[in-house]
Design an enzyme around this catalytic site. Structure first.
Site, short mmCIF file in Angstrom:
data_model
loop_
_atom_site.label_atom_id
_atom_site.label_comp_id
_atom_site.label_asym_id
_atom_site.label_seq_id
_atom_site.Cartn_x
_atom_site.Cartn_y
_atom_site.Cartn_z
N GLY A 1 -9.26 -8.96 3.70
CA GLY A 1 -9.39 -10.71 3.26
C GLY A 1 -10.81 -10.97 3.40
O GLY A 1 -11.59 -10.20 3.19
N THR B 1 -14.44 -12.16 4.48
CA THR B 1 -15.47 -11.96 5.55
C THR B 1 -15.12 -12.93 6.67
O THR B 1 -15.08 -12.50 7.99
CB THR B 1 -16.71 -11.74 5.12
OG1 THR B 1 -16.96 -10.87 3.89
CG2 THR B 1 -17.63 -11.24 6.52
N GLU C 1 -11.36 -5.06 6.07
CA GLU C 1 -11.41 -4.48 4.36
C GLU C 1 -12.01 -6.00 4.04
O GLU C 1 -10.97 -6.73 3.86
CB GLU C 1 -10.32 -4.21 3.75
CG GLU C 1 -10.11 -2.70 4.32
CD GLU C 1 -11.08 -1.45 3.81
OE1 GLU C 1 -11.73 -1.96 2.93
OE2 GLU C 1 -10.80 -0.47 4.32
N CYS D 1 -11.61 -7.57 -4.86
CA CYS D 1 -12.71 -7.40 -3.93
C CYS D 1 -13.59 -6.42 -4.39
O CYS D 1 -14.90 -6.64 -4.13
CB CYS D 1 -11.99 -6.76 -2.64
SG CYS D 1 -11.01 -5.20 -2.88
P1 NDP Z 1 -8.15 -14.79 3.59
O1 NDP Z 1 -9.29 -14.21 4.67
O2 NDP Z 1 -8.20 -16.19 3.24
O3 NDP Z 1 -6.66 -14.43 4.26
C1 NDP Z 1 -6.52 -12.96 4.58
C2 NDP Z 1 -5.16 -12.99 5.40
O4 NDP Z 1 -5.62 -13.42 6.55
C3 NDP Z 1 -4.12 -13.84 4.83
O5 NDP Z 1 -2.82 -13.32 5.29
C4 NDP Z 1 -4.26 -15.03 5.79
O6 NDP Z 1 -3.15 -15.73 6.01
C5 NDP Z 1 -4.88 -14.36 7.10
N1 NDP Z 1 -5.37 -15.33 8.06
C6 NDP Z 1 -5.85 -16.65 7.94
N2 NDP Z 1 -6.43 -17.02 8.81
C7 NDP Z 1 -6.18 -16.25 10.05
C8 NDP Z 1 -6.45 -15.97 11.39
N3 NDP Z 1 -6.98 -16.99 11.77
N4 NDP Z 1 -6.05 -15.08 11.88
C9 NDP Z 1 -5.44 -14.07 11.42
N5 NDP Z 1 -5.27 -14.08 9.98
C10 NDP Z 1 -5.51 -14.90 9.22
O7 NDP Z 1 -8.49 -13.83 2.19
P2 NDP Z 1 -7.72 -13.98 0.87
O8 NDP Z 1 -6.27 -14.12 1.18
O9 NDP Z 1 -8.39 -15.19 0.38
O10 NDP Z 1 -8.07 -13.01 0.34
C11 NDP Z 1 -9.33 -12.69 -0.62
C12 NDP Z 1 -10.17 -12.03 0.14
O11 NDP Z 1 -9.79 -10.67 0.44
C13 NDP Z 1 -11.42 -11.64 -0.83
O12 NDP Z 1 -12.73 -12.05 0.00
C14 NDP Z 1 -11.48 -10.22 -1.01
O13 NDP Z 1 -12.67 -9.69 -1.48
C15 NDP Z 1 -11.00 -9.67 0.00
N6 NDP Z 1 -10.30 -8.49 -0.29
C16 NDP Z 1 -10.71 -7.26 0.37
C17 NDP Z 1 -10.33 -6.08 0.07
C18 NDP Z 1 -10.84 -4.95 0.48
O14 NDP Z 1 -10.33 -3.94 0.61
N7 NDP Z 1 -12.25 -4.75 1.01
C19 NDP Z 1 -9.19 -6.07 -0.98
C20 NDP Z 1 -8.65 -7.34 -1.40
C21 NDP Z 1 -9.23 -8.41 -1.13
P3 NDP Z 1 -2.87 -16.95 4.94
O15 NDP Z 1 -2.90 -16.73 3.60
O16 NDP Z 1 -1.44 -17.38 5.29
O17 NDP Z 1 -3.93 -17.86 5.47
#
Ligand code: NDP
Length: 500
Positions: A221, A223, A243, A277
């Site tokens: 997700g 950073t 990641e 990403c």
């Molecule tokens: P987020 O960081 O918003 O969310 C990622 C996940 O974390 C979601 O399931 C989210 O739940 C959950 N989450 C949110 N808050 C918390 C918390 N406090 N504790 C634990 N989990 C939590 O990312 P996005 O979903 O918007 O994804 C996009 C991002 O992911 C981009 O920055 C992208 O670059 C990155 N990414 C990186 C990849 C890699 O391999 N390096 C591959 C694909 C994407 P909820 O959705 O319910 O809020």
């Protein structure tokens, strides 16, 4: 076969809706799992892990093979759920799912070779020892996934963790819960035991998973959320893989195949509506071919359109991302940049049209922050030294691409990133034996490949005395003679060389 419902929840839990981002229509409602639900899922997974980890590699590969076949047979159904929850074109959904299945096949097919107990050299000092290492499953792995590649990305952790002998509790993004449930339901249908559990909900559910006592947490997700995940996991010394985001560069050398480079740049930047990403966000082009390259990408980008139906670019899945994209384009233009395709008007309510920015100052967010939209910022460079320095100047360091006929490898080896594709874009993600991951603000740890299997294990080292030692050192009976002989051996082994 007993089918255990992996979605089982405490009654009366609140629910949330997943929406079709193309229309805003409700796709389905799902429970918001609280800490107690998460704990129950982890407990179920722990029980299943005892069975799963006791299987031989061959038996596990057979079970994962059954899941793989079932998923492949139902690919159409999966692609439907993916399109409904992310809005991505069906062809893109099929490609993503196909790659994930290919990774599952690689992980289950290679787990034994990579992880099984194997001999390692014991060295001259310990020549009487037979030393071996095995990589054992950790137990239960928590996986938190994003919405942009809701199958491929979490499966990079799920498939490798399962193949290594762990059970998994997966918390999909709140935008793509149905996809997570589809994965868990098909797993239980194929395997018969809840080795893969899914919990649904918002960020709080993810936070509960971090604190649930899982043996490792694999997060994909942003950073910013990655930092919260790491902080929550630190409370219980739960190890993490992060990641996170990227700001990947594509470099075009003066001898590059410009047609291929332009094709790669436009697809890498605009494919999946730029919500990748490791998508192309920055482009550095040798000054000798800059004008020709720019003409090509402008022509290609103008042929594309974001929209519903047959459009090759779908909507922005997460509504709030539209504001980020708008802010980056506005910032670039306000600071003197130009949009040669798209621009401020390209940002609609649900769809963003392809945008190419040039002459953008280095301090603009279009260069420095992850945009996550179908945009790219392009700059002219004097030479490849400058392209390498600019690429390496980002706080993100996930993937990269180099287009060059004669110097691709030389340029690639100078990049401070986790992955590089030469004369292609994002191709590293499709090669299952290559580790995937970043450094810096893009995170740490690796999924995919042998490194991705080992991430979900701990090393168990065993050394066995196979004969009496020539030098008995680890005993109070150690003699002066043995100590002298050790001194001589050390001089012979390590005392030579150097300047003095
Ligand atoms: P987020 O960081 O918003 O969310 C990622 C996940 O974390 C979601 O399931 C989210 O739940 C959950 N989450 C949110 N808050 C918390 C918390 N406090 N504790 C634990 N989990 C939590 O990312 P996005 O979903 O918007 O994804 C996009 C991002 O992911 C981009 O920055 C992208 O670059 C990155 N990414 C990186 C990849 C890699 O391999 N390096 C591959 C694909 C994407 P909820 O959705 O319910 O809020």
């Amino acid at each position: 076969m007993t089918i255990t419902d992996p979605t089982a929840t405490t009654s009366g839990a609140p629910t949330f809706d997943s929406l079709d981002p193309r229309t805003g229509a409700v796709v389905a409602s799902h429970p918001v799992h609280g800490a107690a639900d998460v704990a129950a899922a982890v407990a179920r997974a722990r029980e299943a892990a005892a069975w799963w980890s006791a299987l031989s590699y061959k038996e596990r590969a057979e079970q994962l093979g059954a899941w793989k076949s079932l998923m492949t047979r139902r690919l159409d159904e999966l692609a439907d759920v993916m399109s409904a929850e992310t809005g991505k074109p069906r062809g893109d959904a099929m490609l993503e799912a196909a790659l994930a299945i290919d990774h599952l096949a690689w992980a289950s097919g290679h787990a034994r070779k990579v992880l099984k107990r194997h001999k390692v050299p014991s060295g001259l000092v310990m020549a009487n020892q037979k030393a071996t290492v095995e990589f054992r499953p950790l137990g239960v792995v928590g996986v938190i996934g994003p919405w942009n590649y809701p199958v491929f990305t979490p499966m990079g952790s799920i498939a490798y963790a399962l193949a290594a002998g762990n059970a998994v509790v997966f918390k999909p993004s709140e935008y793509t819960p149905g996809i997570g449930l589809w994965l868990a339901k098909t797993f239980v249908e194929a395997v018969g035991k809840p080795v893969l559990q899914v919990v649904t909900g918002l960020g709080e559910t993810g936070a509960a998973l971090c604190r649930s006592g899982v043996d490792k947490l694999a997060f994909t997700g942003s950073t910013a959320t990655g930092k919260k995940v790491m902080a929550a996991c630190a409370e219980s010394l739960t190890p993490v893989i992060i990641e996170a985001g990227g700001k990947d560069a594509l470099i075009v050398d003066e001898d590059a195949d410009l047609e291929a480079a332009a094709d790669g740049a436009v697809w890498g930047a605009c494919g999946n509506a730029g919500q990748t990403c490791a998508g192309v966000e920055r482009v550095y082009v040798h000054e000798r071919v800059y004008d020709e390259f720019l003409d090509k990408i402008v022509a290609k980008a103008r042929e594309l359109h974001a929209g519903d139906g047959d459009a090759k670019i779908g909507p922005i899945t997460m509504p709030s991302q539209v504001d980020v994209i708008r802010r980056h384009i506005d910032d670039a233009l306000a600071k003197g940049g130009r949009a040669v395709v798209g621009g401020a008007d390209a940002v609609g309510e649900r769809f963003v049209q392809p945008t190419i920015l040039v002459d953008v100052p280095a301090d603009s967010s279009a260069w420095t922050e992850e945009t996550f939209g179908p945009t790219m910022t392009v700059a002219k460079v004097k030479n490849m030294d400058e392209a390498v320095a600019l690429t390496n100047g980002s706080r993100y360091a996930l993937g990269s691409a180099v287009f060059s006929k004669s110097r691709g490898m030389q340029i690639a080896e100078r990049l401070r990133v986790g992955m590089t594709s030469i004369n292609g874009v994002i191709t590293f993600a499709g090669v299952p034996s290559l580790p995937f991951g970043g450094i810096g603000d893009s995170g740490f740890g690796r999924i995919h490949g042998p490194e991705g299997l080992k991430e979900f294990t701990y090393a168990h080292a065993i050394t066995k005395q196979r004969m009496k030692p020539l030098l008995a050192l680890t005993t109070f009976e150690r003699t002066e003679k043995a100590e002298q002989q050790l001194g001589k051996l050390m001089t012979m082994l390590h005392g030579r060389g150097g300047k003095h």
